[in-house]
Structure formats: structure tokens, C-alpha cells
Write a protein that holds these residues in place. Structure first.
Motif, PDB file in Angstrom:
ATOM      1  N   ILE A  88      72.848  12.602  20.856  1.00  0.00           N
ATOM      2  CA  ILE A  88      74.252  12.866  20.527  1.00  0.00           C
ATOM      3  C   ILE A  88      74.982  11.549  20.293  1.00  0.00           C
ATOM      4  N   SER A  89      75.783  11.529  19.244  1.00  0.00           N
ATOM      5  CA  SER A  89      76.696  10.417  18.979  1.00  0.00           C
ATOM      6  C   SER A  89      78.091  10.985  18.816  1.00  0.00           C
ATOM      7  N   VAL A  90      79.092  10.151  18.970  1.00  0.00           N
ATOM      8  CA  VAL A  90      80.473  10.607  18.806  1.00  0.00           C
ATOM      9  C   VAL A  90      81.281   9.538  18.096  1.00  0.00           C
ATOM     10  N   ILE A  91      82.173   9.975  17.213  1.00  0.00           N
ATOM     11  CA  ILE A  91      83.161   9.081  16.637  1.00  0.00           C
ATOM     12  C   ILE A  91      84.509   9.516  17.189  1.00  0.00           C
ATOM     13  N   VAL A  92      85.211   8.592  17.814  1.00  0.00           N
ATOM     14  CA  VAL A  92      86.421   8.940  18.544  1.00  0.00           C
ATOM     15  C   VAL A  92      87.401   7.775  18.465  1.00  0.00           C
ATOM     16  N   GLU A  93      88.681   8.083  18.390  1.00  0.00           N
ATOM     17  CA  GLU A  93      89.693   7.035  18.301  1.00  0.00           C
ATOM     18  C   GLU A  93      89.993   6.423  19.662  1.00  0.00           C
ATOM     19  N   ASP A  94      90.071   7.255  20.689  1.00  0.00           N
ATOM     20  CA  ASP A  94      90.430   6.796  22.026  1.00  0.00           C
ATOM     21  C   ASP A  94      89.295   7.145  22.979  1.00  0.00           C
ATOM     22  N   PRO A  95      88.539   6.185  23.449  1.00  0.00           N
ATOM     23  CA  PRO A  95      87.383   6.482  24.304  1.00  0.00           C
ATOM     24  C   PRO A  95      87.757   7.120  25.636  1.00  0.00           C
ATOM     25  N   THR A  96      89.029   7.011  26.053  1.00  0.00           N
ATOM     26  CA  THR A  96      89.414   7.683  27.294  1.00  0.00           C
ATOM     27  C   THR A  96      89.350   9.194  27.140  1.00  0.00           C
ATOM     28  N   SER A  97      89.357   9.690  25.910  1.00  0.00           N
ATOM     29  CA  SER A  97      89.257  11.139  25.707  1.00  0.00           C
ATOM     30  C   SER A  97      87.863  11.666  26.046  1.00  0.00           C
ATOM     31  N   LEU A  98      86.891  10.768  26.212  1.00  0.00           N
ATOM     32  CA  LEU A  98      85.544  11.193  26.591  1.00  0.00           C
ATOM     33  C   LEU A  98      85.467  11.547  28.068  1.00  0.00           C
ATOM     34  N   LEU A  99      86.542  11.221  28.821  1.00  0.00           N
ATOM     35  CA  LEU A  99      86.523  11.390  30.273  1.00  0.00           C
ATOM     36  C   LEU A  99      85.261  10.724  30.814  1.00  0.00           C
ATOM     37  N   SER A 100      84.396  11.424  31.505  1.00  0.00           N
ATOM     38  CA  SER A 100      83.185  10.771  32.023  1.00  0.00           C
ATOM     39  C   SER A 100      81.940  11.246  31.298  1.00  0.00           C
ATOM     40  N   SER A 101      82.096  11.793  30.089  1.00  0.00           N
ATOM     41  CA  SER A 101      80.936  12.315  29.369  1.00  0.00           C
ATOM     42  C   SER A 101      80.192  11.223  28.601  1.00  0.00           C
ATOM     43  N   GLY A 102      80.663   9.977  28.691  1.00  0.00           N
ATOM     44  CA  GLY A 102      80.039   8.903  27.924  1.00  0.00           C
ATOM     45  C   GLY A 102      78.566   8.721  28.201  1.00  0.00           C
ATOM     46  N   LYS A 103      78.126   9.063  29.401  1.00  0.00           N
ATOM     47  CA  LYS A 103      76.720   8.875  29.770  1.00  0.00           C
ATOM     48  C   LYS A 103      75.791   9.782  28.974  1.00  0.00           C
ATOM     49  N   PHE A 104      76.329  10.853  28.368  1.00  0.00           N
ATOM     50  CA  PHE A 104      75.491  11.786  27.616  1.00  0.00           C
ATOM     51  C   PHE A 104      75.234  11.317  26.181  1.00  0.00           C
ATOM     52  N   PHE A 105      76.000  10.343  25.713  1.00  0.00           N
ATOM     53  CA  PHE A 105      75.912   9.930  24.310  1.00  0.00           C
ATOM     54  C   PHE A 105      74.909   8.802  24.119  1.00  0.00           C
ATOM     55  N   ASP A 106      74.185   8.875  22.999  1.00  0.00           N
ATOM     56  CA  ASP A 106      73.316   7.765  22.617  1.00  0.00           C
ATOM     57  C   ASP A 106      74.106   6.667  21.912  1.00  0.00           C
ATOM     58  N   ARG A 107      75.186   7.079  21.246  1.00  0.00           N
ATOM     59  CA  ARG A 107      75.996   6.098  20.519  1.00  0.00           C
ATOM     60  C   ARG A 107      77.448   6.553  20.526  1.00  0.00           C
ATOM     61  N   ILE A 108      78.358   5.635  20.827  1.00  0.00           N
ATOM     62  CA  ILE A 108      79.796   5.917  20.800  1.00  0.00           C
ATOM     63  C   ILE A 108      80.436   4.986  19.785  1.00  0.00           C
ATOM     64  N   VAL A 109      81.064   5.558  18.777  1.00  0.00           N
ATOM     65  CA  VAL A 109      81.735   4.777  17.736  1.00  0.00           C
ATOM     66  C   VAL A 109      83.234   4.930  17.949  1.00  0.00           C
ATOM     67  N   VAL A 110      83.904   3.820  18.211  1.00  0.00           N
ATOM     68  CA  VAL A 110      85.339   3.850  18.440  1.00  0.00           C
ATOM     69  C   VAL A 110      86.046   3.318  17.200  1.00  0.00           C
TER      70      VAL A 110
END
Length: 798
Positions: free
Chosen positions: A41-63
Motif C-alpha cells: 500500500i502507498s498513499v498520496i496525502v497533503e497532511d501526514p497527520t491525517s494518517l493518524l497512526s496508520s503510517g506503519k501499514f504503508f510501504d510508501r508515503i508521498v506527501v
């Protein structure tokens, strides 16, 4: 996994976290189940705080900004198998509709091109519904004045109109009742790249929404219904909402249910779809006004109201699972085709941060909302919209009583956020209910409820409560109100009824002087406690979106940390909280978090190791060594202007302390810049000065605690200007930015662990961060590596 499924998925996230907290919490359930099922799973997101604590599930986070261009760039660079837009906001549907033909074989999960496009293209939406014989209001969108006037002549007045701009923004709907008002609207300054949209006015119709789920095999189910107490013409988020829709008889409900399921079929919705209806109870006309083929604030509300795991179900349906063979966390099987049965009422009441009346119309004015439940409309009104502790209704009523009949009638004609109080006053003066219903568009069942509440209030005021009517008062959510001797002096009055596998308990207690309508509801009827020691976490009352974000995040971290440290956690809140599915069994909903043990005796006191209080006080209580307060409390505030400041998170065991997270902020060239985890860039001499300042502030503290300090640079010296005890709104930034998790460290200290003596400055400020969050003007976010961050800081500081 199912056949022909994707292996890597790009999630389009919401735009701004403070406006989309419901999507942020839905995202947690979405990506958690994807992670369990083995997807990348990857995510593109403007504000990383919106991920709450789900960041550990992502392989890639694009801010970066969530735009079609950036999504397309990601697809071309990383080649995901699929895109999931259903946990994004409306912007995500716009992106999907713009990608048609540009992304090759990449699948769109959930909301397809046609459905996404129809949420923006009104003409397409109307044509699709008309072709399939679904009820819809005709409409014109044009920049040709002759065409507009011709269309209006064909439908007559009243109408609604708005200007639609090329960037998808609009002016908001304007009600137009005659030719004079139309000419005034048309005479407004013309703006390039805009069209005027006109359609028949349905103002005064009742508004309902039906949420359905559907799989690719054309199996569908109705998850829930919502009714706006106020009629169409008042913004959906400014209206008081009730679920299920109680003013519908079975024939009306079945008509709209059938239309909802057919719409999902027409647009080939795989996942979820919320359909909005306008219904005229006099003529039995009804129209579909819009549909939302994604998760939304409404679906999160329904998830709480029905206990249906909506976010988890939607993502599995999007992947091709059958509706009757879904899988929850831990491999549990869930039959999503079983439509939820509810024997209670859930309501959402809007909140305004400033007191006073707000005139209501088609534009949103509310700041937040509060969700309550109960067994009667009277009960949920008492707990929500008519709750004096939340809305200061008593002062409202005193002001309304000073008005003469003509002044009160003006308040009835022009609706405000005081409408329910206005109607109570009108009923007290014996205004006729049919007339009030005709003028306000509020259905008779709700006016009957207000009349019942008025009669109960008169009963209490006259001290006529007796054994023959006390149960009726309890059913309406009344406890310990006024000076009723029967309520105040008797033993607890308890009624028990099953609610979605929970028990509702109404309590009156003479030790708690509540001058308001309150009820305790939602206790688990099969509360299964293990033999471990327990930590009770009291959650707060919510009044703003920011508070909700902080609460959700902190509670999620506390649940995980307490469980990891070998204790049982029980979250008790005075207001509903929908946690991640994997943590939901740990949540007990109770009206007043200060009554759960002594008054109700739900949890054996000898099994409770500690109470962590993250609530805001409802009553004055003596401090107890067994209660650990983490709600924010300001200790110091000094106003010293400076372009450079630091915000430090400090956790202490009473003797030693750690500073795992420091945020750097600077104002430069009319912009503000923030850099997280500034610990790794803080010069040695500054570390030494700051640590001495912290030691001075902590000199009188000898207990486990967490603090936030703000430092400013003034005349080449660091000065502490603000200090807070407890969790402030900064906790999410600190927690996400630092590899040292403050909340987990705090839990360990509460359990008796200690910070080592004689730590060096490097150890005190230590974290292992490799990426740093840079924020520009509090709205643009970038994730940078060490060298890039160092370069950006050198540009700022020089």
C-alpha cells in the motif's frame, strides 16, 4: 486474496486533516485490513497527520498536494496495480474522473470513471437517472442568458441558482422566488469561466440519505438511513441528523431503498454509495438530489449508529469479495449482506464555537458536531441539541421568553441554530403544531417530541415527579435534574435494554448535581474482562475538529501501548468514539466518565491499576493518586515577539526527563516554516541552554508527566514563553515526527519504569529519525531526508 486482484494499491488520501477527520479514521481501518491481506500500500496525502497512526501499514508515503497531476506522476514512476479513491474526499473523485484513458491498465477500485464524473457533471447525472427512470430534478447549466430564462419559464418559480466556476468551486445556492430576485441575481458582476446553474426549488422538502453497499456480483444491502430534522434549504451539516429516519413509513422507505439500490446498479458502484433524497410528504413526490460514491462523514456516523464495519467492508468489496463473505481483522468472517437491525436512535447535532444565533441556509456555518444515542427522540434531544452543558440552552430560553409573539414568529420564519429552542418557546405559548410544521418544514413527530419534553419540564419544575411517572422520565434521559426529591434521594434508577449488543443504563444519583438532561448509555451487556490489571482511559468531550483529531490519535496510541505492556485497557467516554475495528472491543460508552466505577460498579476496583484521564471535567472532583491527568493545562503564557521559536515535548518520571521531539518554527519573508525533529540539528550550546531552562521549569515537579514548552529566540537568548502540562494539539506532530514515541514512553513510566540517571545531552535529545517533516504556512507539507532538511534550515537561518 481473490482472483485477478491487484498486488500494489495507491490510496488517494484526504486533502486537509482538520476537515476530514472522519476519513482519517476510516483510512486506518481501510489500510489495516489491506495490510493484513498482504497488499503493498502507498498513499498520496497533503497532511501526514491525517494518517493518524496508520503510517506503519504503508510501504510508501508521498506527501504533496493531492492532484491529478501528482497521482499521474506517481503512477508513471511506481506503476501500482490499482488506485483506491474511496477514502479521499470529493477531490479524489475529481482526480479519478480526470484520469480516464491516461493510466493504462491500472484499475480504479470502488468508484469508477462514470460514477466519479457524474458527481461533478450534473447533466450526466440527470441523463443517467432519467434514462433509467429514477426520479431526478431537471436542471440547466449555461452561460447563455436566453437559454436560462427560457428554462425558467418552463419550470416556473421558485427556483434555486448558483454560479459554477471552472475550478469546480461554486457560489452556493441562492433561493429565487420571483422575476425581480432573478434579475438581481443575473445582474451580479459577470465572471469569466463561469456558468449559471438553475433548477426547480425543493426548499421545504424533507431530506433523507440512504447508504448502500454493493459487490461486483450485484448483491446489495442497505446499511442505514439518515433524516435531517430541518428541511432542505438548510445545509446538511448544519441540520440536526437522526438515524434511522423515523418519519418514514414502510412504503416510503421501501420506495427510496429501491431507488438507492437501483442507482448503485446504474452506476455500477462496487463498494459504497450514499444517496440523498428530497421528499414532499404532502404530494409524495420524491427526487434523488445527489449521490456520494465514497466514504464520507455520513458513513462514519452510520458506522457508529449501526456497528456495521463500513470502511473494512468497502475496501474488500472493491477488491472483488462477495458481500456475504467478507473478512474482518483476525480472519473473522462477516456477512455484509445482513442489513443492520437497530433498536435505538443515533443523532448528530451541529456545534458552533461562538455563542449567539446563526442564520441557517444552504451554506455551512457549523464548526463541529456531537454524536449521541438513546432509546427515544426525547432522550437524544436531551443529550444533544437541548443539552445545556453543550449549548447553553437555558440562556437561550431566557432570551426567547423576553420576545413578544411577533418577534418570536420572526425567529420561526427565518431559521437559526436556535430553532429547537424557538419551537419549544412557541409550544409553551400554545402556537398550533400544524402551523409550526407548515412554516418550518419540520415534520410533526419532532414537534410532538418537543411538546413531550415541555410537559416533562413542567412536571419537574412543579415538583410533581412520582412513582407513576419516574420511569417515563428515565426513558427520556432525565436523571438528577432540578430538585426532585424522588430523583435526588432515591437509589439509582436503572433501566436495561439491549442496544447493538450493548446495555443502556439510565442513572440518577444524589451525589452528582447535574442541572441538565443527561443519561448514561451504551454499556456492553457482555463485558468480558480478563484477569489482567486494568487501565481505564477516560476520553474527552469534543467541541472542535482539532480536538477530535487529537483525541482519536492519543486514544489509539494508548490502547496499543497499554496492551503491549501487558495490561487490559478499557476506554470510557461520555461521547461516542468509533475506534479502529481491532480496538473497538475495548471501548465502553458511558455518559459521565466520573461515575463509571463508584456509581455503576461496572469494573472491580481492585483490578484497576490506574485511571488515565484525557477528559475535560464535567464535575469538580478531588485529585486522586489513582488518576493520571493528561488533558492539556496551560501553566505559563508570556508574549515575546520573535521570528524564531521552538516547541519541545518533554516526558519525565519526576526525576529525569527526555526531549524526544523538538519542532523548529521561523517566520521569514511573509511565510512560516516548521521543521520536525529539530533535535538532530540543534547545536550543542543550544541543547545545553534549553535543558537548563527545562530543569528550572521541572524543579517543583516530582511526578510522572508530559509537558510542552515553547521557546523563543530574543536578544540572542532562549526564553520559555509558554508551557503546558498534558497533551496539546502538537502531540500528533511530535508523535509522527519522532522515532521515540512519547505516549508509549509515558505509559511505561506510569507503570513504574524509570529514566536512567546521568544521561548525556545527546541521549536526552536523542531520536533515530531519518526523514523530517517540513511545513510551510501550516498547510504545505514535505518529507525530506537529512541532507535536504539541513540545506533548507541553512537557507532559513542565514
Amino acid at each position: 486474496m481473490v482472483e485477478n486482484e491487484p498486488h500494489s494499491i495507491l490510496v488517494i488520501g484526504p486533502t486537509t486533516s482538520d476537515k476530514n477527520i472522519d476519513l482519517s479514521t476510516a483510512m486506518y481501518d481501510t489500510v489495516e485490513i489491506l495490510h493484513q491481506l498482504g497488499y503493498k500500500i502507498s498513499v498520496i496525502v497533503e497532511d501526514p497527520t491525517s494518517l493518524l497512526s496508520s503510517g506503519k501499514f504503508f510501504d510508501r508515503i508521498v506527501v504533496q498536494r493531492v492532484t491529478g497531476e501528482h497521482v499521474l506522476q506517481y503512477v508513471q514512476e511506481f506503476h501500482p496495480d490499482a488506485i483506491l479513491p474511496t477514502v479521499g474526499d470529493r477531490n479524489a473523485l475529481g482526480i479519478v474522473s480526470s484520469l480516464n484513458g491516461k493510466i493504462g491498465s491500472v484499475k480504479i477500485l470502488g468508484s469508477n470513471y462514470m460514477a466519479s464524473l457524474a458527481t461533478f457533471k450534473r447533466e450526466l447525472f440527470i441523463k443517467k437517472l432519467t434514462d433509467n427512470k429514477l426520479p431526478v430534478i431537471n436542471f440547466v447549466s449555461s452561460d447563455d442568458e436566453k437559454e436560462i430564462y427560457s428554462f425558467i419559464r418552463s419550470i416556473g418559480f421558485p427556483i434555486i441558482a448558483r454560479r459554477r466556476y471552472s475550478n469546480r468551486h461554486s457560489s452556493g445556492w441562492t433561493n429565487i422566488n420571483n422575476l425581480f430576485e432573478l434579475d438581481n441575481f443575473m445582474a451580479l458582476e459577470d465572471i469569466e469561466d463561469s456558468k449559471i446553474e438553475i433548477e426547480r426549488s425543493i426548499r421545504g422538502f424533507s431530506e433523507y440519505s440512504f447508504t448502500v453497499v454493493r459487490d461486483k456480483f450485484d448483491n446489495s444491502a442497505l446499511i442505514g438511513t439518515i433524516e435531517d430534522i430541518e428541511p432542505i434549504g438548510i445545509h446538511h451539516l448544519d441540520s440536526n441528523l437522526i438515524s434511522p429516519a423515523i418519519s418514514l413509513n414502510d412504503s416510503k422507505l421501501q420506495k427510496m431503498r429501491t431507488a438507492s439500490l437501483k442507482l448503485a446498479q446504474v452506476f455500477d458502484i462496487i463498494g459504497i454509495c450514499t444517496v440523498h433524497f428530497a421528499y414532499n410528504h404532502k404530494t409524495n413526490e420524491y427526487f434523488i438530489t445527489e449521490f456520494i460514491p465514497r466514504l464520507s462523514e455520513e458513513t462514519k456516523f452510520l458506522e457508529y449508529a449501526t456497528s456495521y464495519p463500513i470502511a473494512t467492508a468497502v475496501v474488500e468489496l472493491s477488491l472483488g469479495y462477495r458481500l456475504d463473505k467478507l473478512q474482518l481483522d483476525g480472519g473473522r468472517v462477516f456477512n455484509g449482506a445482513s442489513e443492520p437491525f437497530v433498536d435505538h436512535i443515533t443523532s448528530r447535532f451541529p456545534q458552533w464555537s461562538k455563542s449567539g444565533q446563526k442564520y441557517l441556509g444552504p451554506s455551512k456555518t457549523s464548526d463541529s458536531s456531537i454524536v449521541v444515542n438513546g432509546f427515544s427522540i426525547e432522550e437524544v434531544f436531551n443529550k444533544g441539541a437541548l443539552n445545556d452543558k453543550l449549548n447553553n440552552n437555558q440562556k437561550r430560553r431566557e432570551k426567547l421568553q423576553q420576545l413578544d409573539d411577533d418577534e418570536l414568529f420572526e425567529k420561526i420564519i427565518h431559521p437559526t441554530n436556535w430553532m429547537l429552542d424557538v419551537l419549544l418557546e412557541a409550544l409553551r405559548r400554545r402556537f398550533e403544531m400544524p402551523v409550526l410544521s407548515e412554516i418550518t418544514g419540520i415534520n410533526m413527530p419532532y414537534l410532538t417530541v418537543l411538546k413531550n419534553l415541555l410537559e416533562v419540564k413542567q412536571l419537574i419544575d412543579s415538583n410533581e415527579v412520582g412513582t407513576e411517572n419516574i420511569e417515563r422520565l428515565v426513558e427520556m434521559g432525565v436523571k438528577g435534574i432540578g430538585q426532585s426529591k424522588l430523583l435526588l434521594n432515591s437509589d439509582d434508577v436503572v433501566t436495561k435494554t439491549v442496544v447493538k449488543s450493548k446495555r443502556a443504563i439510565s442513572v440518577s444519583n444524589k451525589n452528582y448535581n447535574n442541572q441538565n438532561f443527561f443519561v448514561t448509555a451504551g454499556i456492553d451487556s457482555d463485558l468480558e474482562l480478563n484477569d489482567k490489571n486494568k487501565i481505564i482511559v477516560r476520553s474527552p468531550i469534543i467541541t472542535t475538529k482539532t480536538d477530535i483529531m487529537v483525541r482519536q490519535f492519543v486514544l489509539m496510541q494508548l490502547i496499543k501501548s497499554i496492551a503491549q505492556n501487558g495490561l487490559e485497557v478499557i476506554v470510557i467516554g461520555r461521547e461516542p468514539w468509533t475506534p479502529p475495528l481491532s480496538s473497538r472491543e475495548k471501548v465502553i460508552e458511558i455518559d459521565d466518565p466520573y461515575m463509571e466505577m463508584k456509581s455503576l460498579n461496572l469494573i472491580p476496583e481492585d483490578s484497576v491499576f490506574k485511571v488515565i484521564d484525557f477528559s475535560k471535567h464535567l464535575t469538580d472532583l478531588e485529585k486522586s493518586n489513582d488518576v493520571f491527568q493528561i488533558n492539556a493545562r496551560q501553566l505559563k503564557s508570556i508574549d515575546i515577539p520573535s521570528e524564531i521559536s521552538l516547541r519541545a515535548m518533554v516526558v519525565t518520571d519526576g526525576n529525569n526527563y527526555l526531549v524526544p521531539s523538538v519542532i523548529y518554527r521561523q517566520e521569514k519573508d511573509g511565510h512560516s516554516f516548521e521543521v520536525s525533529s529539530y533535535n538532530n540539528f540543534l547545536p550543542v550550546e543550544d541543547r545545553s541552554i534549553i535543558s537548563k531552562l527545562i530543569e528550572q521549569e521541572l524543579e517543583d515537579n516530582h511526578e510522572v508527566n508530559v509537558f510542552n514548552f515553547e521557546f523563543v529566540r530574543s536578544n540572542d537568548h532562549w526564553v520559555i514563553t509558554k508551557s503546558f502540562e498534558g497533551m496539546t494539539n502538537d502531540i500528533i506532530r511530535h508523535e509522527l515526527a519522532s522515532s521515540v514515541h512519547v505516549i508509549d514512553t509515558l505509559v511505561k513510566l506510569i507503570l513504574g519504569n524509570k529514566i536512567e540517571d546521568n544521561k548525556t545531552l545527546e541521549e536526552i535529545f536523542n531520536n533515530q529519525d531519518s526523514r523530517y517533516l517540513m511545513t510551510i504556512d501550516d498547510k504545505r507539507y514535505n518529507l525530506l531526508d537529512f541532507e535536504d532538511t539541513k540545506e533548507q534550515l541553512s537557507k532559513l537561518i542565514k
